[in-house]
Design an enzyme around this catalytic site. Structure first.
Site, mmCIF file in Angstrom:
data_model
loop_
_atom_site.group_PDB
_atom_site.id
_atom_site.type_symbol
_atom_site.label_atom_id
_atom_site.label_comp_id
_atom_site.label_asym_id
_atom_site.label_seq_id
_atom_site.Cartn_x
_atom_site.Cartn_y
_atom_site.Cartn_z
ATOM 1 C CE LYS A 45 3.200 13.942 55.888
ATOM 2 N NZ LYS A 45 1.838 14.817 54.926
HETATM 3 C C1 LIG Z 1 1.073 15.765 54.685
HETATM 4 C C2 LIG Z 1 0.219 15.593 54.035
HETATM 5 C C3 LIG Z 1 -0.119 17.150 53.421
HETATM 6 C C4 LIG Z 1 0.168 18.206 53.339
HETATM 7 O O1 LIG Z 1 1.714 18.431 53.444
HETATM 8 P P1 LIG Z 1 2.270 19.326 54.794
HETATM 9 O O2 LIG Z 1 3.869 19.418 53.811
HETATM 10 O O3 LIG Z 1 2.412 19.318 55.945
HETATM 11 O O4 LIG Z 1 2.195 20.572 53.890
HETATM 12 C C5 LIG Z 1 -0.368 16.690 51.932
HETATM 13 N N1 LIG Z 1 -1.354 15.872 51.511
HETATM 14 C C6 LIG Z 1 -1.218 14.371 51.877
HETATM 15 C C7 LIG Z 1 -1.754 13.269 51.655
HETATM 16 C C8 LIG Z 1 0.016 14.687 53.437
HETATM 17 O O5 LIG Z 1 -0.043 13.157 53.877
#
Ligand SMILES: *Cc1c(COP(=O)(O)O)cnc(C)c1O
Length: 491
Positions: A110
């Site tokens: 993120k």
């Molecule tokens: C948010 C997240 C995901 C999922 O990603 P999306 O964009 O919501 O599909 C997968 N793995 C981790 C570690 C995340 O933090």
């Protein structure tokens, strides 16, 4: 570049406005009205991450000045990341690369977007700078919350509240959030699951009364969730970057097709890869990996999106989601921008908790997308397998992705070189990873973190080093029904 609503209920807008608004106030998401093309010749292999990001983002954020965008990108991708490559590629074998997206300040992918998006937002507010403050509202399944808190921490003219499911995030994730030491940050536990949080936060956005109250106090609402275009656009960039790194590592040659496998929750990350493809990235197949909450697997296989199912809490909590917001953007594209039809589907989803897509877009989707999922045991076995073979440690989410990729290859015999996005550092989920490697259950995440370091010798990222002993700054836990009141009180 103009943006339109997936539900055909908003005028075409420029990127600043779209980022400022977060989502379409009447419901619906902003999408580019067309996709800008970029040729691989424009992206030379010697490019830095920042240059690559600039070349991609510049095509979308056309109402930001060049120097402004360059400055935002320079500040976003610097020493706040622990790798000079920002997102380095790990070559697993001759046909597989893992794109490590977890070198930022919160050790999950993120950060790739959330180190950048707050700056995009602040610049989007420039015309209103004197009078308007932004209240950022976030619903988080764990990783977004901390990344957003870090991104907005002490940023003038903003306040941020993140709502996380009190029982639905890992101990480390929670600790990361509640120890954030910003003047303008709040992390609030909610008694409910992620979908409850997300629904309640979305509702608050659309609450005219609440928005009027905010306005009186000089605030507008915005979102740092992956529904905000400012989250998606930085993510498109790293798929081009990854492609170049795969060429550097001799997994592919420039021009070759790749498969892209993404462990998926809210469908943001995988959607960004699809948008890269729409711009010209040579992709053969998108492999959408889910955990036991496998609503997307079913959707890709059948065209039925059905929320009437049990919600599972898993060891990959950031993927414990039933309503994948960004899927709406894919559907809009599969329906060739027929916003009225999108409305039909989502009205039905609201009333009946399910909809079925029409056969033609289902066909288009199935040619491009493959959906699969991993159970808890599959996830543990994958972590152990990769560690035993390569001494490389996967986190639980990335392990779900790798399991599904391997399955895909076995079932389809498609051995096209593949990129897997590694979405978190394994030390974010130490109890689960330690269990995978030793079959020993350690309930205390902090203890598991220490044991895991001893066992593997792999260094802990600096952002998690002293996590246990940091001061807790937020202790609020509330009921779902109280989210609106909580927001109001914090204006
Ligand atoms: C948010 C997240 C995901 C999922 O990603 P999306 O964009 O919501 O599909 C997968 N793995 C981790 C570690 C995340 O933090």
């Amino acid at each position: 570049m103009k943006y339109m609503s997936t539900r055909d209920n908003w005028q075409e807008s420029e990127s600043r406005e779209v980022i400022r608004l977060g989502m379409v106030p009447e419901g619906g998401l902003f999408v580019p009205s067309k996709f800008p093309a970029i040729s691989l010749e424009e992206l030379k292999t010697g490019l830095s991450y920042k240059d690559c990001a600039y070349k991609i983002m510049n095509k979308y954020l056309t109402d930001y000045d060049d120097y402004e965008l360059k400055d935002i990108i320079t500040r976003s991708y610097g020493s706040n990341f622990t790798s000079p490559d920002i997102a380095p590629l790990y070559k697993y074998d001759d046909i597989t690369g893992f794109l490590e997206l977890w070198h930022g300040p919160t050790a999950a992918f993120k950060d790739m977007a959330l180190q950048c998006m707050p700056r995009l937002l602040i610049h989007a507010l420039h015309p209103f700078k004197e009078s308007v403050k932004v209240m950022i509202l976030v619903a988080t399944s764990g990783d977004t919350g901390k990344a957003a808190l870090e991104g907005f921490k002490n940023m003038g003219g903003t306040r941020i509240i993140t709502f996380y499911p009190e029982e639905g995030v890992s101990i480390i994730q929670k600790q990361q959030m509640v120890t954030t030491n910003g003047m303008n940050t709040r992390a609030v536990g909610v008694k409910g699951n992620f979908d409850d949080c997300q629904t309640a936060v979305k509702k608050s956005f659309q609450d005219k009364n609440l928005r009027a109250k905010a306005k009186q106090k000089g605030y507008i609402f915005s979102s740092a969730n992956s529904i905000n275009w400012g989250r998606l656009v930085p993510q498109i960039a790293y798929y081009f970057w990854a492609y170049l790194q795969m060429a550097n590592s001799r997994i592919i040659r420039i021009g070759d097709q790749v498969n892209i496998c993404v462990p998926t929750g809210n469908f943001g990350n995988i959607l960004a890869s699809y948008y890269a493809y729409k711009m010209g990235l040579p992709v053969r197949r998108f492999i959408c990996a889910s955990n036991k909450n496998n609503i997307l697997t079913d959707f890709i296989n059948t065209g039925d999106y059905n929320v009437k199912r049990t919600f599972h809490t898993t060891v990959s909590p950031s993927m414990d989601i039933l309503i994948s917001s960004n899927l709406e953007r894919l559907i809009f594209d599969l329906l060739e921008q027929d916003g009225k039809r999108v409305c039909d589907y989502y009205d039905r989803l609201k009333q009946e908790q399910s909809f079925t897509m029409d056969p033609r877009p289902i066909n288009v989707m199935q040619k491009l997308f493959y959906g699969g999922y991993a159970g808890e045991e599959d996830t543990f076995n994958m972590i152990a397998d990769v560690f035993n073979k390569k001494g490389y440690m996967l986190d639980t989410h990335t392990a779900v992705g790798f399991y599904v990729l391997k399955n895909y290859r076995e079932i389809t015999k498609d051995m096209t070189p593949a990129l897997l996005t590694a979405t978190a550092n394994p030390y974010k989920f130490p109890a689960a990873v330690y269990y995978a490697l030793t079959k020993e259950k350690v309930l205390d995440d902090f203890k598991a973190l220490k044991l895991l370091t001893q066992k593997t010798g792999i260094p802990v990222p600096r952002s998690l080093l002293d996590i246990e002993t940091r001061d807790v700054t937020n202790r609020d836990v509330i009921n779902i029904e109280d989210i609106r009141t909580y927001i109001e009180q914090n204006l």
